[in-house]
Design an enzyme around this catalytic site. Structure first.
Site, PDB file in Angstrom:
ATOM      1  N   SER A 238       0.826  -1.204   0.000  1.00  0.00           N
ATOM      2  CA  SER A 238       0.000   0.000   0.000  1.00  0.00           C
ATOM      3  C   SER A 238       0.860   1.254   0.000  1.00  0.00           C
ATOM      4  O   SER A 238       2.044   1.194   0.339  1.00  0.00           O
ATOM      5  CB  SER A 238      -0.880   0.002   1.244  1.00  0.00           C
ATOM      6  N   PRO A 319      -7.325  -0.143  -7.303  1.00  0.00           N
ATOM      7  CA  PRO A 319      -7.080   0.972  -6.381  1.00  0.00           C
ATOM      8  C   PRO A 319      -8.226   1.132  -5.379  1.00  0.00           C
ATOM      9  O   PRO A 319      -9.385   0.942  -5.727  1.00  0.00           O
ATOM     10  CB  PRO A 319      -7.007   2.189  -7.316  1.00  0.00           C
ATOM     11  N   ARG A 321      -7.606   3.401  -1.897  1.00  0.00           N
ATOM     12  CA  ARG A 321      -7.358   4.717  -1.306  1.00  0.00           C
ATOM     13  C   ARG A 321      -7.173   5.817  -2.337  1.00  0.00           C
ATOM     14  O   ARG A 321      -7.589   6.957  -2.109  1.00  0.00           O
ATOM     15  CB  ARG A 321      -6.138   4.654  -0.380  1.00  0.00           C
ATOM     16  N   TYR A 366      -1.077   2.517  12.375  1.00  0.00           N
ATOM     17  CA  TYR A 366       0.016   2.423  11.402  1.00  0.00           C
ATOM     18  C   TYR A 366       1.014   3.561  11.509  1.00  0.00           C
ATOM     19  O   TYR A 366       1.861   3.695  10.633  1.00  0.00           O
ATOM     20  CB  TYR A 366      -0.528   2.475   9.964  1.00  0.00           C
ATOM     21  N   CYS A 393     -10.057   7.605  25.776  1.00  0.00           N
ATOM     22  CA  CYS A 393      -9.222   7.437  26.964  1.00  0.00           C
ATOM     23  C   CYS A 393      -7.995   6.612  26.619  1.00  0.00           C
ATOM     24  O   CYS A 393      -7.892   5.436  26.989  1.00  0.00           O
ATOM     25  CB  CYS A 393     -10.021   6.780  28.070  1.00  0.00           C
ATOM     26  N   TYR A 423     -10.217   3.789   4.651  1.00  0.00           N
ATOM     27  CA  TYR A 423      -9.823   3.084   5.878  1.00  0.00           C
ATOM     28  C   TYR A 423     -10.044   3.908   7.141  1.00  0.00           C
ATOM     29  O   TYR A 423      -9.398   3.664   8.152  1.00  0.00           O
ATOM     30  CB  TYR A 423      -8.368   2.590   5.776  1.00  0.00           C
TER      31      TYR A 423
HETATM   32  C1  LIG Z   1      -6.347  -3.576   0.187  1.00  0.00           C
HETATM   33  C2  LIG Z   1      -6.339  -4.125  -1.173  1.00  0.00           C
HETATM   34  C3  LIG Z   1      -6.473  -3.278  -2.265  1.00  0.00           C
HETATM   35  C4  LIG Z   1      -6.573  -1.770  -2.153  1.00  0.00           C
HETATM   36  O1  LIG Z   1      -5.476  -1.191  -1.542  1.00  0.00           O
HETATM   37  P1  LIG Z   1      -5.315   0.424  -1.578  1.00  0.00           P
HETATM   38  O2  LIG Z   1      -4.066   0.661  -0.836  1.00  0.00           O
HETATM   39  O3  LIG Z   1      -6.511   0.984  -0.920  1.00  0.00           O
HETATM   40  O4  LIG Z   1      -5.244   0.797  -3.015  1.00  0.00           O
HETATM   41  C5  LIG Z   1      -6.511  -3.838  -3.521  1.00  0.00           C
HETATM   42  N1  LIG Z   1      -6.418  -5.168  -3.699  1.00  0.00           N
HETATM   43  C6  LIG Z   1      -6.285  -6.030  -2.654  1.00  0.00           C
HETATM   44  C7  LIG Z   1      -6.225  -7.475  -2.913  1.00  0.00           C
HETATM   45  C8  LIG Z   1      -6.258  -5.536  -1.371  1.00  0.00           C
HETATM   46  O5  LIG Z   1      -6.104  -6.379  -0.352  1.00  0.00           O
END
Ligand SMILES: *Cc1c(COP(=O)(O)O)cnc(C)c1O
Length: 465
Positions: A238, A319, A321, A366, A393, A423
């Site tokens: 990612s 894609p 994010r 993260y 808290c 997310y």
């Molecule tokens: C999480 C995921 C994505 C999307 O990831 P981004 O970082 O949001 O683009 C695409 N394909 C698979 C298999 C994933 O697990």
């Protein structure tokens, strides 16, 4: 002990701020790549989205709230689908999943990836054609697999031998031959600007390439009477900002693809390179335009296929994010402001907002970086190094770890955190019994709720005593 009055205004920022965070010349300025296209600071200093002032949104829908610029999301979907025209772009619904957003993605030409029965239910309720869906996950239940087969999703991405066996049995019983892709663990782990290429990748997803499992899994699917081998899949990480990691993963996939075609006489159609394309959370991040990503990935795959002597398969990418992340900001109200002196002359403003790790856990989970701006007014005060924290808290309840905000930021101000489309709501929780915020979509100068605010009654309804 030395108490440094209003220290944040003239603190020694250099010792506290991360090196990437410059002291802004103008603390009211917006960095365009962090924000949805329809967001601007109007002449009165107030942040507007799609022509609507955030104060009106806060008054009508309350805070915190996620605010989606729907035109921005649609434009991002279009630019990806145009860039990959002829190939397929799957929106990864796990980033953010609601009927309105999935419908918008489909209307703009995208397919949709889901990875649970819950996400599948939303996609079906949104009216997405099942053949436009991909079904992911490393531990899909039998019921989920049965449903995916029964509704005839376009492809199921197989992640284990157990799953292939289950799928065979389900498909045989249903008399339906599903399209199955094999997820390959290519031994490339990409994250932000670096990646590691190894023989093995020590993680739960996929069939290992180096152990021969990926070949064997594809062979089993390809030789099954009940399953149709649709192709190979990989997903390498990612927040990836260049395509060098894809060069390694694509080459490994294409070699396996060629070997399967030759040895099994398999007529596979598709190669999926996964998602993980980077978006801008802070000034550090500068993602490539989708057209450049598409051109670069196609060139890589074409060259690999030419070298392997095979025709170029249909490509797909996933894609999440990059599509929804920048289209959303979270609107908070400031509750308290507390300067904390850390050393002589160096202090940090702790700005507490009415949300936190329940609506954005990424910073705590993260160590993710975010940005923030004062949204309800412009300020003439000097920039102060601030930390935006939540109401939970937990000392780790941080929303924006490092940002410059005007030193006069005060209780009652509205604060906007951009880049929260992905997310954040989808990983949201009810920690401390804080109900989850609504998602408000703005389009054509109008705002509507697409995901309602949770209430304390919703929480009590589940507490059956
Ligand atoms: C999480 C995921 C994505 C999307 O990831 P981004 O970082 O949001 O683009 C695409 N394909 C698979 C298999 C994933 O697990």
């Amino acid at each position: 002990m030395h108490i440094h009055e209003a220290g944040a205004m003239h603190g020694d920022f250099a010792s506290l701020r991360p090196s990437w965070l410059g002291v802004p010349d103008n603390v009211n300025a917006l960095l365009p790549r962090l924000w949805a296209r329809g967001v601007e600071r109007a002449d009165d200093g107030v942040l507007h989205v799609g022509g609507l002032p955030v104060e009106h949104l806060a008054a009508e829908f309350g805070t915190p709230a996620y605010v989606l610029d729907e035109d921005d999301f649609r434009a991002r979907c279009r630019s990806w689908s145009e860039a990959f025209g002829g190939d397929d772009v799957y929106y990864a619904a796990k980033a953010f999943c609601s009927k309105a957003v999935l419908r918008a993605a489909a209307e703009e030409g995208l397919m949709v990836d889901v990875c649970t029965a819950g996400e599948l239910a939303v996609a079906l309720a949104a009216g997405i054609e099942p053949r436009r869906l991909g079904f992911h996950g490393n531990n899909k239940s039998e019921a989920e697999l049965r449903e995916a087969v029964d509704v005839r999703v376009g492809r199921i991405i197989a992640d284990s031998y157990t799953e292939i066996e289950r799928l065979e049995a389900i498909a045989a019983e249903a008399g339906i031959r599903p399209h199955v892709m094999v997820r390959v663990n290519v031994g490339v782990e990409a994250h932000t600007h670096e990646y590691i290429a190894t023989a093995h990748e020590d993680q739960k997803f996929g069939f290992s390439l180096s152990d021969g499992d990926a070949y064997e899994a594809a062979r089993r699917v390809g030789t099954s009477k009940h399953l149709y081998l649709a192709g190979l899949h990989s997903h390498i990480g990612s927040q990836i900002f260049d395509t060098s990691a894809f060069e390694v993963s694509a080459l490994r996939l294409v070699r396996l693809f060629a070997r399967l075609q030759e040895e099994l006489d398999e007529d596979m159609a598709e190669l999926d390179l996964g998602g993980g394309f980077g978006m801008a959370y802070t000034s550090q991040d500068d993602p490539l335009p989708p057209a450049d990503i598409a051109a670069s990935l196609r060139k890589i795959v074409e060259e690999d296929c030419a070298a392997a002597g095979i025709a170029v398969p249909r490509l797909s990418v996933e894609p999440g994010r990059a599509l929804i992340g920048p289209a959303v900001f979270t609107l908070y109200q400031v509750g308290t402001v507390k300067p904390v002196t850390l050393s002589a002359g160096a202090s940090r403003l702790y700005v507490s907002v009415d949300g936190g790790m329940s609506d954005n856990v990424r910073t705590a989970l993260y160590d993710a970086t975010y940005s923030a701006t004062l949204a309800s007014r412009a300020s003439t005060a000097a920039p102060a190094l601030a930390r935006v924290v939540g109401r939970h808290c937990e000392a780790g309840d941080i929303v924006v770890k490092d940002e410059f905000l005007p030193a006069d930021v005060a209780p009652g101000d509205l604060l906007a955190v951009p880049g929260t489309g992905a997310y954040c709501r989808s990983m949201g929780s009810n920690y401390n019994h804080v109900p989850r915020p609504p998602v408000v979509a703005v389009r054509d100068g109008e705002a509507r709720v697409i995901l309602a605010r949770e209430t304390v009654d919703d929480l009590l309804r589940l507490d059956v005593g």
